[in-house]
Design a protein around this motif. Structure first.
Motif, mmCIF file in Angstrom:
data_model
loop_
_atom_site.group_PDB
_atom_site.id
_atom_site.type_symbol
_atom_site.label_atom_id
_atom_site.label_comp_id
_atom_site.label_asym_id
_atom_site.label_seq_id
_atom_site.Cartn_x
_atom_site.Cartn_y
_atom_site.Cartn_z
ATOM 1 N N ARG A 172 4.928 -5.713 6.047
ATOM 2 C CA ARG A 172 4.933 -5.815 7.517
ATOM 3 C C ARG A 172 3.489 -5.748 8.000
ATOM 4 N NH1 ARG A 172 6.598 0.494 8.839
ATOM 5 N NH2 ARG A 172 4.814 1.329 7.740
ATOM 6 N N VAL A 185 4.959 6.987 -4.283
ATOM 7 C CA VAL A 185 4.963 5.849 -3.360
ATOM 8 C C VAL A 185 3.532 5.564 -2.918
ATOM 9 C CG1 VAL A 185 5.805 4.960 -1.146
ATOM 10 C CG2 VAL A 185 7.298 6.362 -2.579
ATOM 11 N N ASN A 202 4.938 -0.841 0.783
ATOM 12 C CA ASN A 202 5.031 0.325 -0.097
ATOM 13 C C ASN A 202 5.526 -0.121 -1.469
ATOM 14 O OD1 ASN A 202 4.185 2.122 1.822
ATOM 15 N ND2 ASN A 202 6.190 3.060 2.171
#
Ligand SMILES: *[C@@H]1O[C@H](CO)[C@@H](O)[C@H](O)[C@H]1NC(C)=O
Length: 269
Positions: free
Chosen positions: A30, A151, A175
């Motif tokens: 994004r 992560v 991620n």
């Protein structure tokens, strides 16, 4: 299906011919929050045909006059001027914060075939002015290997559509999760082709669909708010069993960076 196979075939050829062969796009990502990554650098090479600079790789500003990127981001400073654009999210927006690259210092042990030691420093011809939009990313103090399942976030201007050659105009992030190195080298994954060494990290998504890709090469992988890796290579993009492979910021590399960027003999490195 034919069309897809054709596309994959063409992609494979393209990947083996271009230096930044992994790299398709930030997949499944994004747009970043505006100016949330003030260390992000777009490395751009002058194109004589279009009389404009073109993005080839990402990088991170680690000192006001030094950018960290991947060694496979190849260009010849004697042939074409190269500059680094800072403080932008959108590639189309003209920025006056473009600084020329004075010299490139790829790791002396970079191996084009195995992609081991895929790390490079670019010295800029002047220091970037640091402000709200441009800032340095600190080097890691702790260089311990990342735990499986951590992560991490990777960002870049790489392509967002496999079928199109266009780069993403806006900086994107995604991620990705650290995958066990042994698993990444196992038969179901890379099967040691290429070998993921202790100087590398594997990161992706269990189901696939989240990855860095062409044009993202050289950009930073940030884990727990720490610079932990550099976008390096991989097979195609976004495949669950072919996660992205990153150069790991090992103690050895951090010392190498510190030695070069603080040396008074920078010209002779
Ligand atoms: C990415 O990971 C960070 C840190 O774990 C988390 O705060 C953020 O919400 C995640 N973003 C997405 C889109 O999942």
């Amino acid at each position: 299906m034919k069309l897809l196979q054709h596309t994959l075939f063409v992609s494979l050829i393209a990947f083996s011919l271009t230096p930044a062969y992994h790299g398709l796009e930030i997949i499944g990502g994004r747009d970043v929050k505006p100016h949330s990554k003030p260390y992000m650098a777009s490395i751009q090479v002058f194109n004589n045909a279009t009389k404009s600079y073109q993005h080839i790789c990402g990088g991170a500003l680690i000192r006001p006059n030094w950018v960290l990127t991947a060694a496979h981001c190849e260009f010849d400073l004697n042939v074409k001027p190269v500059h680094v654009v800072l403080g932008i999210d959108s590639l189309k927006k003209k920025s006056n914060k473009a600084l020329n690259v004075k010299q490139k210092i790829p790791h002396i042990c970079f191996d084009e075939d195995s992609k081991d030691n895929d790390i490079m420093l670019l010295q800029l011809d002047s220091e970037a002015k640091l402000d709200k939009f441009v800032n340095v990313l600190p080097l890691p103090k702790n260089t311990k290997d990342m735990k499986t399942g951590t992560v991490c976030t990777v960002a870049g201007w790489g392509k967002t559509k496999v079928k199109s050659n266009e780069l993403s105009d806006n900086l994107k992030e995604v991620n990705v999760t650290i995958i066990d190195r042994k698993k990444c080298n196992s038969r179901k994954y890379y099967n040691n082709k290429p070998v993921i060494t202790n100087n590398m990290l594997c990161a992706g998504d269990r189901k696939g669909g989240k990855d860095s890709c062409k044009g993202d090469s050289g950009g930073p992988l940030i884990c727990n708010n720490v610079l932990s890796g550099i976008v390096s290579h991989g097979t195609l993009c976004g495949l669950a069993k072919k996660p992205g492979i990153y150069t790991r910021l090992t103690e050895k590399y951090v010392q190498w960076i510190q030695k070069i960027t603080t040396s008074t003999f920078q010209q002779n490195v």
